[in-house]
Design a protein around this motif. Structure first.
Motif: not given
Length: 199
Positions: A83, A111-112, A115, A118-119, A127-128, A130-131, A134
Motif C-alpha cells: 500500500n 480508502a478515500d 483513492g 491514486a487518481a 487506481v485499480s 489501490v482499490a 483498499n
C-alpha cells in the motif's frame, strides 16, 4: 434483467461489500445465502466469486468453497508495504493540477485518501491496484481504529499536505505505514479474537 446485467450487479455489490470490510478474514462465503441476499440465481454469484478470487479479494479452497483470505503477520506486513509503495508511486506520478478538480474534499477514511492519491497519478493501473489494496485492508482498518487514536487527524494531515503539494506528504505517508507495521501483531491477535467470536 438480462444475465449480463445481473452478473455485473452481483459482482459490483459483492465487491462493495468486501471493500466495506463486512467479512472477517477467514470467513466462508455461502453462495446460496449470497444469492438470496442479492436476489440472484447461483450462477451469477459463482461467476462473481470466481472473478473476485482472480483479483485476490477472496480465495477458493478445494472442497471448502470461497473464503475471505486469512491474514498472518507476514502477509499483513507485505500488504501494508505494498500500500505504501502504491501511494508513493502515485505521488511521484501525480499531476501538478488540483487532484480533486479545484476543490478540496476531506477524505472520510484511509480508502478515500489513498483513492484520491491514486487518481491523481493518471494511471488506471495504479487506481485499480489501490482499490484492490483498499478492499483487502478494509477489515484491518476497522481493527486499526480500535488501537490507533486520532486516525481521522492523521488522514486529514496527509490529505492537507497532498493538496498543498507539500514535500512532507511522502514523510507523512511513511509515518502512517510505519505506525501500523509496529502494531501488526496486535492487529492479527484482535482479528483472531474476532473470528473466534464469530464462530
Amino acid at each position: 434483467m438480462n444475465a449480463g446485467t445481473t452478473a455485473e450487479r452481483v459482482y459490483d455489490s459483492l465487491k462493495r461489500t468486501l471493500a466495506n470490510g463486512s467479512f472477517a478474514p477467514g470467513a466462508r462465503l455461502e453462495p446460496a445465502r449470497l444469492a438470496q441476499e442479492l436476489s440472484s440465481s447461483a450462477t451469477p454469484i459463482r461467476d462473481a466469486l470466481n472473478r473476485l478470487a482472480g483479483e485476490r479479494l477472496i480465495e477458493m479452497r478445494p472442497s471448502d468453497g470461497f473464503h475471505i483470505p486469512r491474514l498472518n503477520e507476514i502477509g499483513l506486513r507485505d500488504l501494508y508495504r505494498w500500500n505504501e509503495v502504491l501511494a508513493r508511486t502515485a505521488l511521484r506520478m501525480s499531476r501538478k493540477s488540483e487532484p480533486t478538480g479545484g476543490h478540496h474534499i476531506a477524505p472520510i477514511d484511509a480508502a478515500d485518501l489513498f483513492g484520491f492519491i491514486a487518481a491523481s497519478s493518471g494511471s488506471g493501473e495504479i487506481v485499480s491496484q489501490v482499490a484492490s489494496a483498499n478492499a483487502r485492508l478494509a477489515y484491518v482498518r476497522h481493527v486499526e481504529s480500535s488501537i490507533i487514536e486520532d486516525t481521522a487527524d492523521e488522514i486529514g494531515d496527509i490529505a492537507t499536505a497532498f493538496w498543498q503539494r507539500s514535500i512532507s506528504t511522502r514523510m507523512l505517508i511513511q509515518q502512517y505505514h510505519k505506525s501500523r507495521l509496529a502494531i501488526v501483531p496486535t492487529i492479527i491477535e484482535l482479528i483472531f479474537q474476532d473470528t473466534q467470536t464469530i464462530r
